[in-house]
Write an enzyme that holds these catalytic residues in place. Structure first.
Site, PDB file in Angstrom:
ATOM      1  CE1 TYR A  12      -7.284   2.854   0.318  1.00 45.59           C
ATOM      2  CE2 TYR A  12      -4.880   2.941   0.439  1.00 45.59           C
ATOM      3  CZ  TYR A  12      -6.050   2.371  -0.057  1.00 45.59           C
ATOM      4  OH  TYR A  12      -5.975   1.298  -0.903  1.00 45.59           O
TER       5      TYR A  12
ATOM      6  CG  ASP B 138      -8.352   3.811  -3.357  1.00 44.03           C
ATOM      7  OD1 ASP B 138      -9.574   3.656  -3.583  1.00 44.03           O
ATOM      8  OD2 ASP B 138      -7.483   3.053  -3.816  1.00 44.03           O
TER       9      ASP B 138
ATOM     10  N   GLY C  25      10.759   6.686  -6.102  1.00 38.11           N
ATOM     11  CA  GLY C  25      10.563   8.113  -5.800  1.00 38.11           C
ATOM     12  C   GLY C  25       9.950   8.331  -4.420  1.00 38.11           C
TER      13      GLY C  25
ATOM     14  CD  GLU D 172      -3.065  -0.633  -0.055  1.00 41.26           C
ATOM     15  OE1 GLU D 172      -3.086   0.518  -0.533  1.00 41.26           O
ATOM     16  OE2 GLU D 172      -3.774  -1.561  -0.490  1.00 41.26           O
TER      17      GLU D 172
END
Ligand code: SF4
Length: 353
Positions: A118, A136, A79, A35
């Protein structure tokens, strides 16, 4: 959501779910790690990175003990490196406070470093089959379409409505329900059928029978996103109340649009002539002559005023309405701080008696 749809959705998910290395492993660490990786990265880019990461750091203990250089190397290509730093921070916290395990409790999960509502909902429902929402963008899209919610999907209120609907389902405590499959089913549906770009494939969708957007041919307009540049249009009616000497002028409130500046009194609606007369009489004025002035428009950054105006001549203005009203003569009218929104009308009086 109707029980039949819940069953269909779970069944559809069990038959159609894509194979993912983190799926159905029964390990909460896998759900958490995937996740976090998926937060800003596409599934296909995550898959090989996830496998490599898991091979080197197979559990919470190894993540907590990993040195930072190695962690950054494992994260390379994904990233947003703060995600990796937060993962390690949380792993260390879990080692210290939870014996190296993710708690099976939504509220406790939410308090862990780097874990928001979330992710907490995803771990609780997917890994522990707890009745907790994990909302989401995919879930929002599917459910705004299913329930026919036409308000701007970016409004917090829309998320609250969806959360309430999900909680109703969770509260129903249907013994057949798998909360894990239900939540993942909606997510999977949003990724593969009720897609974000392009038309949803409603014919294949297990929810199509009761989906509001599909049944009402509104899949193009739901979810709704207002254009950020869209201006609100406000209709206004201005009253230029005057006698032979004076004009009645109103000072705007000291906060908000055109704060503290002067204007002709008005209301935020387009009034017909008879409505306008009633309104002016209620203010205590008796018109002796009414002239319809030209319409005017003024554009602010986020707002457009469409104005209609009436000149209401009275025998004598004997009262002002409260301390925010002033009587000014024609010369003063030209020198007052009246915003350019009213220029059409101030110019009108600079040219006429
Ligand atoms: S029927 Fe279509 S619009 Fe409705 S949830 Fe399914 S895919 Fe989305």
């Amino acid at each position: 959501m109707k029980n039949t749809d819940i069953k269909k959705l779970i069944q559809w998910y069990d038959q159609n779910k894509r194979s993912m290395p983190w799926r159905d492993t029964g390990n909460p660490y896998d759900v958490w790690l995937s996740e976090i990786m998926l937060q800003q990265t596409r599934i296909e880019a995550v898959r090989p990175k996830y496998l490599a990461f898991k091979k080197e750091l197979p559990d919470i203990a190894s993540l907590a003990n990993c040195d930072d250089d190695r962690l950054m190397r494992l994260w390379e290509g994904l990233g947003y490196y703060s995600r990796a730093r937060n993962l390690k921070k949380c792993a260390m916290y879990l080692m210290e406070h939870y014996d190296g395990k993710l708690p099976d409790n939504f509220e406790l999960l939410k308090k862990l470093p780097g874990i928001g509502p979330y992710t907490a909902g995803a771990i609780a429902s997917i890994a522990y089959n707890l009745p907790t929402p994990a909302i989401d963008g995919n879930v929002l899209r599917v459910l705004t379409r299913y329930y026919g919610i036409t308000e701007d999907i970016r409004l917090p209120k829309v998320k609250e409505i969806i959360e309430d609907k999900l909680n109703d389902f969770y509260r129903s405590k249907n013994p057949d329900s798998s909360y894990s499959s239900f939540n993942q089913g909606i997510m999977e549906l949003g990724e593969t059928v009720c897609v974000p770009n392009g038309a949803p494939q409603c014919k294949k969708c297990p929810l199509n029978k009761n989906c509001f957007a599909y049944q009402n041919k509104m899949t193009e307009s739901i979810p709704y996103r207002s254009s950020l540049k869209e201006r609100k249009i406000l209709e206004r009616t201005l009253f230029v109340i005057r006698d032979n000497q004076s004009f009645l002028i109103h000072k705007r409130p000291h906060k908000g649009l055109l704060a503290g500046l002067y204007e002709f009194p008005g209301v935020d609606a387009h009034l017909t002539k008879s409505e306008m007369i009633r309104h002016v009489e209620l203010l205590g004025f008796t018109p002796i002559k009414i002239t319809t002035l030209p319409d005017a428009k003024h554009i602010f950054t986020h707002l457009e005023w469409n104005m209609r105006a009436y000149e209401i001549k009275v025998a004598e203005i004997q009262h002002i309405l409260d301390e925010n009203y002033y009587l000014v003569n024609k010369k003063e009218l030209q020198s007052l701080a009246i915003p350019s929104a009213f220029r059409k009308y101030t110019d009108w009086y600079s040219l006429r008696d």
